[in-house]
Design an enzyme around this catalytic site. Sequence first.
Site, short mmCIF file in Angstrom:
data_model
loop_
_atom_site.label_atom_id
_atom_site.label_comp_id
_atom_site.label_asym_id
_atom_site.label_seq_id
_atom_site.Cartn_x
_atom_site.Cartn_y
_atom_site.Cartn_z
N GLU A 153 -3.78 17.86 -10.73
CA GLU A 153 -4.22 18.16 -12.08
C GLU A 153 -5.64 18.70 -12.15
OE1 GLU A 153 -3.52 14.90 -14.85
OE2 GLU A 153 -2.19 16.22 -15.92
N ARG A 159 0.81 -1.23 0.00
CA ARG A 159 0.00 0.00 0.00
C ARG A 159 0.83 1.27 0.00
NH1 ARG A 159 -2.38 -3.31 3.41
NH2 ARG A 159 -4.26 -4.33 2.63
N GLU A 204 10.45 19.35 -25.06
CA GLU A 204 9.80 19.63 -23.76
C GLU A 204 10.46 20.84 -23.09
OE1 GLU A 204 7.15 17.94 -22.82
OE2 GLU A 204 7.28 16.03 -23.91
N HIS A 235 0.71 19.11 -27.01
CA HIS A 235 0.52 17.66 -26.85
C HIS A 235 -0.76 17.12 -27.47
CE1 HIS A 235 3.98 17.91 -24.31
NE2 HIS A 235 3.92 16.63 -23.98
N HIS A 243 -1.19 12.50 -29.48
CA HIS A 243 -2.04 11.31 -29.47
C HIS A 243 -2.54 11.00 -30.87
CE1 HIS A 243 -2.11 11.59 -25.11
NE2 HIS A 243 -2.31 12.88 -25.27
N HIS A 294 8.01 10.93 -29.14
CA HIS A 294 7.08 11.82 -28.45
C HIS A 294 7.48 13.29 -28.64
CE1 HIS A 294 4.43 13.25 -25.27
NE2 HIS A 294 5.46 13.90 -24.75
N LYS A 297 8.56 22.97 -13.80
CA LYS A 297 7.60 21.88 -13.59
C LYS A 297 7.22 21.81 -12.11
CE LYS A 297 5.59 17.63 -14.32
NZ LYS A 297 5.55 16.35 -14.99
N ASN A 347 0.16 20.52 -21.18
CA ASN A 347 -0.27 19.82 -22.40
C ASN A 347 -0.06 20.66 -23.66
OD1 ASN A 347 -1.07 17.52 -21.05
ND2 ASN A 347 -3.10 18.36 -20.63
N LYS A 363 3.21 11.66 -10.93
CA LYS A 363 2.31 10.83 -11.75
C LYS A 363 3.04 9.53 -12.09
CE LYS A 363 0.45 13.70 -15.04
NZ LYS A 363 -0.37 13.77 -16.27
N ARG A 395 -2.10 22.58 -14.16
CA ARG A 395 -1.23 21.57 -14.74
C ARG A 395 -1.57 21.30 -16.21
NH1 ARG A 395 0.96 16.81 -10.65
NH2 ARG A 395 2.08 15.62 -12.19
N1 NAD Z 1 4.92 10.60 -15.16
C1 NAD Z 1 4.90 11.65 -15.93
O1 NAD Z 1 4.53 12.75 -15.51
C2 NAD Z 1 5.34 11.51 -17.36
C3 NAD Z 1 5.51 12.66 -18.16
C4 NAD Z 1 5.99 12.49 -19.46
C5 NAD Z 1 6.25 11.21 -19.95
N2 NAD Z 1 6.07 10.12 -19.16
C6 NAD Z 1 6.36 8.77 -19.65
O2 NAD Z 1 7.76 8.69 -19.92
C7 NAD Z 1 7.98 7.65 -20.86
C8 NAD Z 1 9.01 8.08 -21.86
O3 NAD Z 1 10.23 8.31 -21.19
P1 NAD Z 1 11.63 8.45 -21.96
O4 NAD Z 1 11.46 9.36 -23.11
O5 NAD Z 1 12.64 8.76 -20.94
O6 NAD Z 1 11.83 7.02 -22.62
P2 NAD Z 1 12.43 5.64 -22.04
O7 NAD Z 1 12.29 5.57 -20.58
O8 NAD Z 1 11.84 4.56 -22.85
O9 NAD Z 1 13.96 5.78 -22.40
C9 NAD Z 1 14.34 5.82 -23.76
C10 NAD Z 1 15.48 4.86 -24.06
O10 NAD Z 1 16.70 5.42 -23.60
C11 NAD Z 1 17.44 4.46 -22.86
N3 NAD Z 1 18.20 5.25 -21.89
C12 NAD Z 1 17.75 5.82 -20.75
N4 NAD Z 1 18.71 6.56 -20.21
C13 NAD Z 1 19.78 6.47 -21.01
C14 NAD Z 1 21.08 7.04 -20.99
N5 NAD Z 1 21.44 7.92 -20.05
N6 NAD Z 1 21.95 6.71 -21.97
C15 NAD Z 1 21.57 5.88 -22.97
N7 NAD Z 1 20.36 5.33 -23.05
C16 NAD Z 1 19.48 5.61 -22.08
C17 NAD Z 1 16.43 3.52 -22.31
O11 NAD Z 1 16.98 2.26 -22.11
C18 NAD Z 1 15.35 3.50 -23.40
O12 NAD Z 1 15.66 2.53 -24.35
C19 NAD Z 1 6.62 7.31 -21.45
O13 NAD Z 1 6.20 6.07 -20.97
C20 NAD Z 1 5.72 8.41 -20.94
O14 NAD Z 1 4.39 7.99 -20.76
C21 NAD Z 1 5.61 10.25 -17.88
ZN ZN Z 2 5.45 15.39 -23.30
#
Ligand code: NAD
Ligand code: ZN
Length: 360
Positions: A240, A124, A188, A251, A255, A268, A230, A248, A146, A244
Amino acid sequence: MKELEPIRVELRDRPYDIEVGAGNLGRIGECLAPLLRGKRIVILTDPVVDGLYGAKVRRSLRGAGFSPSQVVVPSGEEHKNLAELERVQEELAAAHVERSSTLVALGGGVIGDLTGFAAATFLRGIGVVQVPTTLLAQVDSSIGGKTGVNLRAGKNLVGAFHQPRFVLADVDTLSSLPPRELRAGLAEVVKYGVILSPDLFVFLEGHVGEILALEREVVAEVVHRCAAAKARVVTEDEREAGLRAILNFGHTLWHAIEAVAGYGRLLHGEAVAIGMVFAARVSADRRAFGQVERLAGLLERLGLPITIPEGLDRGALARVVEADKKRRAERVKFVCVEEIGRTCFELLSTQEIEESLRAV
Ligand SMILES: NC(=O)c1ccc[n+]([C@@H]2O[C@H](COP(=O)([O-])OP(=O)(O)OC[C@H]3O[C@@H](n4cnc5c(N)ncnc54)[C@H](O)[C@@H]3O)[C@@H](O)[C@H]2O)c1
Ligand SMILES: [Zn+2]
């Protein structure tokens, strides 16, 4: 290199700090020692990040008296799912992880979201520390609490708000990112300038070369400013309810592009870059926003796309945007800009969206 002030996220229940700098991974043990009472830490990471940075993080944690163990999750968005979550939770149980233990998310947003949700739900709720290693994770996903995983029916449909105890961003990790991932993260970064900070926008315009060359001091400054932006938004609107939504900006199209083009054609951040130019054009029509070319120019210099790829049907995109709006009643508003640093909301019809899309 000059040290940057920790950023305080002033949430009522549980405030926390974000530290941004170069060489931070080697300091994680000393950062966490005064913060955590339990000595058990489980690092969640993926094979790529583990190979690059896992040993350094474990060494630092051990040096500070922690006993770290590790769970490795395969890389990639397709593993941010319930099956992987279950596997992680079973491993935590088998390792007798307790309420006082802490999970450390070492990786990009995928690892961050999955680890955050595992921490939110195991026993939990146990503590989580975010150690983001992609630019997107450092400026966005690691901050704000999030967490979640994807369903077949859609992304991030299962999740929880679960704030981290601490966020530690080391800009040195960005040097191993594939260049395309880095540039996508910069979309971003530009977004924060457009929606919240004219100063940041001007700083970016003046430092494109240093940013793309990953000059430590400049990149740390940029990540710090974005993380602070942020944090400010999240502090004012933890769940949100309103503000917040400005995050978007750019963004809405993401989608739609993903649905119409198929997942993975654009990253993205690339879709967000295109989406921001689109939102800027709508803003020009509706609110006399006069800086569309300036925004497009900065994105282009950063190596980002600014036009919808050939062959993507505008009508289909507009229909997805419309369906999206219907499905999520809270998203009926489209984020526009009045000027750099100031946002507003607009209601758009499908026809207006389609017309504006034709202009991009
Ligand atoms: N929680 C939130 O508020 C929030 C906001 C925006 C996005 N997200 C989520 O984030 C995700 C995308 O994250 P991302 O863009 O970081 O992608 P990711 O986590 O898939 O990382 C991208 C790739 O880079 C590699 N990688 C990571 N760090 C590295 C480094 N330092 N050197 C070399 N390779 C490295 C990873 O292995 C992966 O293959 C999505 O699932 C999205 O939904 C969440
Ligand atoms: Zn984004």
